[in-house]
Write an enzyme that holds these catalytic residues in place. Structure first.
Site, PDB file in Angstrom:
ATOM      1  N   TRP A 174      -5.102   6.024  -5.873  1.00  0.00           N
ATOM      2  CA  TRP A 174      -5.865   6.612  -4.806  1.00  0.00           C
ATOM      3  C   TRP A 174      -5.369   6.426  -3.410  1.00  0.00           C
ATOM      4  CZ3 TRP A 174      -8.745   8.807  -7.979  1.00  0.00           C
ATOM      5  CH2 TRP A 174      -9.547   8.196  -9.162  1.00  0.00           C
TER       6      TRP A 174
ATOM      7  N   GLU B 101     -12.359   3.404   1.345  1.00  0.00           N
ATOM      8  CA  GLU B 101     -12.148   2.184   2.573  1.00  0.00           C
ATOM      9  C   GLU B 101     -13.578   1.210   2.200  1.00  0.00           C
ATOM     10  OE1 GLU B 101     -10.578   2.826   6.404  1.00  0.00           O
ATOM     11  OE2 GLU B 101      -9.449   4.460   5.523  1.00  0.00           O
TER      12      GLU B 101
ATOM     13  N   LEU C  68      -3.218  -0.431  -1.053  1.00  0.00           N
ATOM     14  CA  LEU C  68      -4.288  -1.688  -1.288  1.00  0.00           C
ATOM     15  C   LEU C  68      -4.707  -1.327  -2.870  1.00  0.00           C
ATOM     16  CD1 LEU C  68      -5.388  -4.287  -0.869  1.00  0.00           C
ATOM     17  CD2 LEU C  68      -7.248  -3.123   0.370  1.00  0.00           C
TER      18      LEU C  68
END
Length: 390
Positions: A164, A370, A133
């Site tokens: 990442w 996250e 993402l």
């Protein structure tokens, strides 16, 4: 100095099957994880062979449907398994959480044909997944991602860079979010990309302050071609899919944080009861006893918070706010507990001869991944007071 073997946590598990499952996990930890954790982390070694073992043992698909190779376990049980693994070695616990996150899109939004074709190998066939993402210029503002997927006949051609990425360069499959339409959240679509796809290349792993055994790398998509039958969900549905995955993934991070904090507390208690100063164990001194008590209280509060959120999820009730709260509280707790563990050990805590300093370095990343903890506060506030006015 090798890590102390994790101290068993008394768990309230719903079934005899789940009790046997945790017993299996603890056996694997004792035999395969704990004895080598410190040495392998110091060497930056990723234990791929261990993930193969976990897959063969049914531990990489616990919260998913057994019809596709999953374990049919409630999230309440799955998260406690994650906590156990993270207490032994965060690279392993976090790796299992990331793999589960990478499977979420297909399990929740894929067609029956897609699920039948891909999920058995993803959940129990020895494969390892990653979730794509973030990008170099879009971290917290994930809806501004720039990686593009352009339709070309029955295929899509993906171009851009993801950043990442845990397991970047070693994963067998990637759940990738790419822009297929307009700017913003509504123009994003999800894809399942094979790890060996032509045009997909990983940069050298990032040099991190902790989690050295877990590779984190940029991924470059140079005209990567994937068939339309690897598109997950509808065009433009990708951002909603991503947010759904992150709600569950944040609970995984919360459980890992509590596992890490528990390992730090065990180390601190073991040291304090064995170290003698002024003719008695340093655990006799009130200043240290209160410090240990505060550490234990933070851990128990965090554990209760993530389990309460998991039970909401298992009941099919909204849990996004509670997931953000759990991720926020548990990772902040892990940071403070690991700092305090270093303090309990004094000068020894600052040396690499003891694992306390490693725990402290590892805890920091959990406040970032996250969704940073600042983002978690924004999510919680939106549930309480509605969206921000512009």
């Amino acid at each position: 100095m090798p890590d102390r073997a994790p101290q068993p946590v008394e768990r309230q598990l719903p079934t005899e099957e789940s009790q046997d499952l945790v017993a299996l996990v603890r056996d694997i930890i004792q035999r395969e994880i704990a004895p080598r954790a410190a040495e392998e982390e110091d060497a930056g070694h990723f234990p791929r062979e261990l993930f193969t073992l976990l897959s063969a043992s049914g531990l990489l698909g616990l919260p998913y449907d057994s019809a596709h190779g999953g374990g049919d376990q409630p999230y309440e049980v799955y998260l406690q398994v994650l906590e156990e693994l993270a207490a032994a070695r965060l690279t392993v616990g976090l790796g299992v959480s990331v793999h589960s996150l990478a499977c979420h899109a297909l399990a929740g939004y894929g067609t029956k044909a897609q699920q039948n074709e891909h999920l058995p190998a993803m959940l129990g066939g020895g494969l390892l997944g990653a979730y794509c993402l973030s990008e170099p210029a879009s971290g917290s503002d994930a809806a501004s991602l720039r990686t593009k997927a352009v339709r070309d006949g029955d295929d899509w051609v993906i171009t851009g860079t993801k950043a990442w990425i845990t397991h970047g360069g070693i994963a067998d499959f990637y759940t990738v979010l790419a822009r297929t339409g307009q700017e913003g959240a509504r123009g994003i679509t999800a894809f399942l990309v094979p790890g060996d796809a032509a045009g997909l290349n990983a940069a050298p792993p990032e040099k991190k302050m902790g989690m050295k055994g877990s590779p984190t790398a940029q991924l470059h998509f140079d005209g990567v071609r994937v068939a339309d039958d690897r598109r997950i969900g509808d065009e433009g549905q990708g951002f909603a899919i991503a947010l759904s995955a992150l709600d569950s993934g944040r609970l995984g991070i919360a459980a890992c944080a509590i596992g890490l904090a528990q390992a730090a507390l065990d180390e601190a208690v073991g040291y304090a009861t064995g170290r003698r100063q002024f003719g008695r164990p340093i655990a006799d001194f009130q200043g240290l006893r209160f410090l240990l008590a505060d550490m234990a209280t933070r851990i128990e509060a965090g554990r209760a918070l993530y389990l309460a959120a998991a039970r909401l999820r298992d009941a099919g009730r909204p849990f996004s706010q509670q997931a953000a709260m759990a991720k926020l509280f548990c990772t902040d707790a892990a940071m403070q507990v690991t700092i305090d563990a270093v303090q309990v050990l004094g000068g020894y805590g600052y040396t690499a001869d003891f694992p306390a300093e490693r725990y402290m370095r590892e805890a920091k990343v959990l406040q970032i991944v996250e969704g940073t903890n600042q983002i978690q506060r924004m999510v919680i506030a939106r549930h309480l007071a509605g969206p921000e006015t512009r």
